[in-house]
Motif scaffolding. Structure first.
Motif, PDB file in Angstrom:
ATOM      1  N   ALA A  38       0.879  -1.168  -0.001  1.00 39.26           N
ATOM      2  CA  ALA A  38       0.020  -0.209  -0.046  1.00 39.26           C
ATOM      3  C   ALA A  38       0.897   1.158  -0.045  1.00 39.26           C
ATOM      4  CB  ALA A  38      -0.959  -0.093   1.185  1.00 39.26           C
ATOM      5  N   PRO A  39       0.587   2.186  -0.634  1.00 41.90           N
ATOM      6  CA  PRO A  39      -0.758   2.356  -1.450  1.00 41.90           C
ATOM      7  C   PRO A  39      -0.693   1.813  -2.995  1.00 41.90           C
ATOM      8  CG  PRO A  39       0.546   4.479  -1.544  1.00 41.90           C
ATOM      9  CD  PRO A  39       1.291   3.638  -0.749  1.00 41.90           C
ATOM     10  N   ASP A  40       0.450   1.187  -3.313  1.00 49.44           N
ATOM     11  CA  ASP A  40       0.740   0.732  -4.638  1.00 49.44           C
ATOM     12  C   ASP A  40      -0.057  -0.740  -5.085  1.00 49.44           C
ATOM     13  OD1 ASP A  40       2.392   2.920  -5.445  1.00 49.44           O
ATOM     14  OD2 ASP A  40       3.965   1.997  -4.286  1.00 49.44           O
ATOM     15  N   ALA A  41      -0.645  -1.256  -3.657  1.00 54.46           N
ATOM     16  CA  ALA A  41      -1.262  -2.584  -3.908  1.00 54.46           C
ATOM     17  C   ALA A  41      -2.628  -2.397  -4.838  1.00 54.46           C
ATOM     18  CB  ALA A  41      -1.652  -3.204  -2.541  1.00 54.46           C
ATOM     19  N   VAL A  42      -2.383  -3.174  -5.680  1.00 55.22           N
ATOM     20  CA  VAL A  42      -3.677  -3.341  -6.738  1.00 55.22           C
ATOM     21  C   VAL A  42      -4.033  -4.607  -6.960  1.00 55.22           C
ATOM     22  CG1 VAL A  42      -2.684  -1.304  -8.125  1.00 55.22           C
ATOM     23  CG2 VAL A  42      -1.999  -3.468  -8.805  1.00 55.22           C
ATOM     24  N   PRO A  43      -5.420  -4.652  -7.277  1.00 48.08           N
ATOM     25  CA  PRO A  43      -6.133  -6.134  -7.429  1.00 48.08           C
ATOM     26  C   PRO A  43      -5.063  -6.962  -8.379  1.00 48.08           C
ATOM     27  CG  PRO A  43      -7.697  -4.463  -7.540  1.00 48.08           C
ATOM     28  CD  PRO A  43      -6.266  -3.669  -7.630  1.00 48.08           C
ATOM     29  N   LEU A  44      -4.723  -6.489  -9.457  1.00 44.23           N
ATOM     30  CA  LEU A  44      -3.920  -7.302 -10.669  1.00 44.23           C
ATOM     31  C   LEU A  44      -3.327  -6.421 -11.222  1.00 44.23           C
ATOM     32  CD1 LEU A  44      -6.294 -10.216 -11.652  1.00 44.23           C
ATOM     33  CD2 LEU A  44      -4.417 -10.423 -10.499  1.00 44.23           C
ATOM     34  N   ASP A  53       5.961  -7.956 -16.332  1.00 44.23           N
ATOM     35  CA  ASP A  53       5.186  -7.839 -15.250  1.00 44.23           C
ATOM     36  C   ASP A  53       4.180  -8.871 -14.765  1.00 44.23           C
ATOM     37  OD1 ASP A  53       6.601  -5.531 -14.856  1.00 44.23           O
ATOM     38  OD2 ASP A  53       5.241  -4.304 -15.783  1.00 44.23           O
ATOM     39  N   LEU A  54       3.590  -9.353 -15.993  1.00 45.06           N
ATOM     40  CA  LEU A  54       2.565 -10.293 -15.998  1.00 45.06           C
ATOM     41  C   LEU A  54       3.209 -11.576 -15.557  1.00 45.06           C
ATOM     42  CD1 LEU A  54       0.107  -9.415 -18.787  1.00 45.06           C
ATOM     43  CD2 LEU A  54      -0.158  -8.819 -16.379  1.00 45.06           C
ATOM     44  N   LEU A  55       4.334 -11.911 -16.223  1.00 47.10           N
ATOM     45  CA  LEU A  55       5.016 -13.143 -16.018  1.00 47.10           C
ATOM     46  C   LEU A  55       5.636 -13.196 -14.522  1.00 47.10           C
ATOM     47  CD1 LEU A  55       7.151 -13.473 -19.287  1.00 47.10           C
ATOM     48  CD2 LEU A  55       5.227 -15.116 -18.368  1.00 47.10           C
ATOM     49  N   THR A  56       5.915 -12.042 -13.943  1.00 43.61           N
ATOM     50  CA  THR A  56       6.457 -11.735 -12.422  1.00 43.61           C
ATOM     51  C   THR A  56       5.324 -12.305 -11.693  1.00 43.61           C
ATOM     52  OG1 THR A  56       8.164 -10.438 -13.010  1.00 43.61           O
ATOM     53  CG2 THR A  56       7.402 -10.735 -10.853  1.00 43.61           C
ATOM     54  N   ALA A  57       4.044 -11.748 -11.802  1.00 43.37           N
ATOM     55  CA  ALA A  57       2.941 -12.212 -11.068  1.00 43.37           C
ATOM     56  C   ALA A  57       2.798 -13.714 -11.040  1.00 43.37           C
ATOM     57  CB  ALA A  57       1.684 -11.364 -11.436  1.00 43.37           C
ATOM     58  N   ALA A  58       2.568 -14.279 -12.374  1.00 40.31           N
ATOM     59  CA  ALA A  58       2.433 -15.425 -12.413  1.00 40.31           C
ATOM     60  C   ALA A  58       3.747 -16.472 -11.881  1.00 40.31           C
ATOM     61  CB  ALA A  58       2.268 -15.953 -14.280  1.00 40.31           C
ATOM     62  N   ARG A  59       4.734 -16.004 -11.972  1.00 38.91           N
ATOM     63  CA  ARG A  59       5.759 -16.818 -11.535  1.00 38.91           C
ATOM     64  C   ARG A  59       5.740 -17.044  -9.809  1.00 38.91           C
ATOM     65  NH1 ARG A  59       9.824 -13.949 -12.850  1.00 38.91           N
ATOM     66  NH2 ARG A  59      10.571 -13.410 -10.752  1.00 38.91           N
ATOM     67  N   PRO A  67      -3.709 -20.773  -4.177  1.00 40.25           N
ATOM     68  CA  PRO A  67      -4.952 -21.664  -4.683  1.00 40.25           C
ATOM     69  C   PRO A  67      -6.217 -20.673  -5.451  1.00 40.25           C
ATOM     70  CG  PRO A  67      -5.228 -20.983  -2.348  1.00 40.25           C
ATOM     71  CD  PRO A  67      -3.897 -20.620  -2.944  1.00 40.25           C
ATOM     72  N   ALA A  68      -5.603 -20.225  -6.664  1.00 35.19           N
ATOM     73  CA  ALA A  68      -6.638 -19.437  -7.322  1.00 35.19           C
ATOM     74  C   ALA A  68      -5.950 -19.236  -8.733  1.00 35.19           C
ATOM     75  CB  ALA A  68      -6.704 -18.088  -6.380  1.00 35.19           C
ATOM     76  N   PRO A  69      -6.870 -19.005  -9.474  1.00 28.05           N
ATOM     77  CA  PRO A  69      -6.273 -18.654 -11.004  1.00 28.05           C
ATOM     78  C   PRO A  69      -5.767 -17.417 -11.270  1.00 28.05           C
ATOM     79  CG  PRO A  69      -8.611 -18.351 -11.062  1.00 28.05           C
ATOM     80  CD  PRO A  69      -8.244 -18.851  -9.718  1.00 28.05           C
ATOM     81  N   LEU A  70      -4.689 -16.917 -10.520  1.00 24.57           N
ATOM     82  CA  LEU A  70      -4.027 -15.659 -10.811  1.00 24.57           C
ATOM     83  C   LEU A  70      -3.081 -15.812 -12.157  1.00 24.57           C
ATOM     84  CD1 LEU A  70      -2.269 -13.566  -8.258  1.00 24.57           C
ATOM     85  CD2 LEU A  70      -1.191 -13.857 -10.462  1.00 24.57           C
ATOM     86  N   ALA A  71      -2.466 -16.664 -12.380  1.00 23.13           N
ATOM     87  CA  ALA A  71      -2.007 -16.527 -13.902  1.00 23.13           C
ATOM     88  C   ALA A  71      -2.781 -16.611 -14.881  1.00 23.13           C
ATOM     89  CB  ALA A  71      -1.058 -17.637 -13.972  1.00 23.13           C
ATOM     90  N   GLU A  72      -3.837 -17.301 -14.758  1.00 22.88           N
ATOM     91  CA  GLU A  72      -4.817 -17.540 -15.783  1.00 22.88           C
ATOM     92  C   GLU A  72      -5.641 -16.162 -16.073  1.00 22.88           C
ATOM     93  OE1 GLU A  72      -4.578 -21.709 -14.160  1.00 22.88           O
ATOM     94  OE2 GLU A  72      -4.440 -19.701 -13.243  1.00 22.88           O
ATOM     95  N   THR A  73      -5.695 -15.590 -14.856  1.00 24.73           N
ATOM     96  CA  THR A  73      -6.640 -14.275 -14.909  1.00 24.73           C
ATOM     97  C   THR A  73      -5.480 -13.102 -15.501  1.00 24.73           C
ATOM     98  OG1 THR A  73      -7.873 -15.003 -13.154  1.00 24.73           O
ATOM     99  CG2 THR A  73      -7.847 -12.560 -13.592  1.00 24.73           C
ATOM    100  N   ALA A  74      -4.731 -13.121 -15.165  1.00 26.76           N
ATOM    101  CA  ALA A  74      -3.602 -11.985 -15.608  1.00 26.76           C
ATOM    102  C   ALA A  74      -2.877 -12.198 -16.613  1.00 26.76           C
ATOM    103  CB  ALA A  74      -2.501 -11.878 -14.173  1.00 26.76           C
ATOM    104  N   LEU A  75      -2.494 -13.188 -16.900  1.00 26.52           N
ATOM    105  CA  LEU A  75      -1.685 -13.259 -18.274  1.00 26.52           C
ATOM    106  C   LEU A  75      -2.524 -13.951 -19.301  1.00 26.52           C
ATOM    107  CD1 LEU A  75       1.161 -13.227 -19.217  1.00 26.52           C
ATOM    108  CD2 LEU A  75       1.655 -15.678 -18.431  1.00 26.52           C
ATOM    109  N   VAL A  76      -3.605 -14.566 -19.241  1.00 25.23           N
ATOM    110  CA  VAL A  76      -4.388 -15.263 -20.377  1.00 25.23           C
ATOM    111  C   VAL A  76      -5.614 -14.363 -20.330  1.00 25.23           C
ATOM    112  CG1 VAL A  76      -5.233 -17.026 -21.371  1.00 25.23           C
ATOM    113  CG2 VAL A  76      -3.195 -17.411 -19.971  1.00 25.23           C
ATOM    114  N   ALA A 265      12.823 -14.930 -21.286  1.00 27.55           N
ATOM    115  CA  ALA A 265      13.170 -14.482 -22.771  1.00 27.55           C
ATOM    116  C   ALA A 265      11.804 -14.271 -23.687  1.00 27.55           C
ATOM    117  CB  ALA A 265      14.209 -15.623 -23.287  1.00 27.55           C
ATOM    118  N   ALA A 266      10.941 -14.913 -23.480  1.00 27.16           N
ATOM    119  CA  ALA A 266       9.580 -14.987 -24.028  1.00 27.16           C
ATOM    120  C   ALA A 266       8.746 -13.597 -23.853  1.00 27.16           C
ATOM    121  CB  ALA A 266       8.748 -16.072 -23.757  1.00 27.16           C
ATOM    122  N   ALA A 267       9.119 -12.776 -23.066  1.00 27.83           N
ATOM    123  CA  ALA A 267       8.299 -11.512 -22.863  1.00 27.83           C
ATOM    124  C   ALA A 267       8.284 -10.562 -23.799  1.00 27.83           C
ATOM    125  CB  ALA A 267       8.521 -11.059 -21.303  1.00 27.83           C
TER     126      ALA A 267
END
Length: 357
Positions: A38-44, A53-59, A67-76, A265-267
């Motif tokens: 906080a205050p930089d915390a964001v939902p996704l 950045d999305l790969l960092t969250a997925a990793r 126990p949630a589809p974070l990578a599926e939501t954020a990256l796909v 390397a894929a980013a």
């Protein structure tokens, strides 16, 4: 005397109860994964955020066994909706790539040219078929479906309550549900015609998300294994003091580093080229390496942990069961190795291998 201490320095979100709605509604919970405060915390991360950045969250989701589809939501799901111009629902999202669906217009238009039903008064669709092993379908706010309609590639959203759901799970007990659709009507507002490139990008994003999750779980295996061999003593010295253990630890770290490097390397190619040959090469290399390394990483981690690593009381199984599951999802190493080979020719092999990512 033998001693053993389980490393607890990396918070791991319990997988006993899949309360994904609560997870996605709590920015602080997601901030633990995305390493924001906080205050930089964001939902996704934003749907149009850089792929790195999305790969960092997925990793991190893979590392912490979220126990949630974070990578599926954020990256796909969210980037695909953004690219297609569809609204992005709040909460957890999932995806399905389903070329085998039967899709027709719900409101056929009269046409003097072409077969009956080749045109529609609008893009409202009737969809029939089965979406198999959809990640986290039972908990998703919506499922983003990439398919082929009478007019070509299409992206649309549906909610799980529009289908008959048959629950399933992978080896790590993550939900993998079948959704049975019987002439389900998808309103035109939830449908977008897309290019073949965006349809292909959906497949690339799914594979890359799975590779990023594997990279995170591999990091967790390294952390737990190093902590165990440092704390556990045998014959008066730590396990890490034995040459054979050091060699296996080095191999474990090497495999984890290979996966992480391939994913990173894929980013840039995905951001720059969409579905260019360079993107196909980078994503295929990442998923091939991740899937091929998963078995070796799990083998070494369990071998160095001994019997304690097999128990459900030890956090290692949260990483290794996911490695075994994710290596086969969205294409295993054999599938992506063949695709990797198809991106190359005798003339392009050396320049591709020596080019700067």
């Amino acid at each position: 005397m033998n001693t053993h201490t389980i490393d607890t320095t990396t918070p791991v979100i319990p997988a006993d109860a899949y309360d994904t709605a609560a997870f996605f509604a709590d920015p602080d919970a997601i901030a633990v994964v995305t390493n924001t405060t906080a205050p930089d915390a964001v939902p996704l991360p934003a749907p149009d955020a850089a792929t790195a950045d999305l790969l960092t969250a997925a990793r991190q989701a893979g590392r912490r066994a979220v126990p949630a589809p974070l990578a599926e939501t954020a990256l796909v799901a969210r980037p695909l909706l953004h690219r297609a111009g569809l609204p992005t629902p709040d909460g957890p999202l999932s995806y399905a790539i389903a070329p085998e669906l039967t899709i027709r217009f719900a409101h056929p238009a009269d046409s003097a040219v072409g077969s009956a039903g080749c045109a529609g008064a609008d893009d409202t669709l009737l969809v029939t078929g089965t979406l198999r092993r959809v990640p986290w379908a039972r908990t998703a706010t919506a499922v983003v479906v990439a398919a082929t309609a009478p007019f070509g590639p299409v992206l649309f959203t549906l909610t799980p309550d529009q289908a008959v759901l048959t629950p399933g799970a992978n080896l790590a007990a993550e939900p993998r549900d079948d959704l049975h659709l019987a002439a389900v009507e998808i309103p035109a507002a939830q449908v977008r015609r897309i290019t073949p490139d965006l349809l292909a990008e959906a497949e690339l994003r799914a594979a890359l998300a799975r590779a990023a999750l594997i990279a995170g779980a591999a990091e967790r295996c390294v952390e737990l294994t190093v902590a165990h061999t440092t704390a556990r003593t045998q014959f008066g010295r730590p396990l890490s003091g034995f040459q054979a253990v050091k060699q296996e630890e080095a191999r474990l770290i090497e495999e984890a580093a290979l996966v992480r490097a391939a994913v990173q390397a894929a980013a840039a190619p995905l951001d720059a080229g969409g579905c260019s040959p360079a993107t196909w090469f980078a994503v295929a290399a990442a998923k091939t390496q991740a899937a091929a390394s998963a078995a070796e990483i799990a083998r070494i981690a369990h071998q160095l942990h001994g019997a304690i690593g097999i128990t459900t009381l030890h956090p290692l199984h949260l990483a290794t069961t996911r490695l075994w599951s994710w290596r086969d999802e969205d294409g295993d190493e054999t599938t992506w190795a063949a695709r990797l080979a198809r991106t190359l020719s005798a003339a392009t092999l050396w320049p591709t291998l020596t080019a700067t990512p």
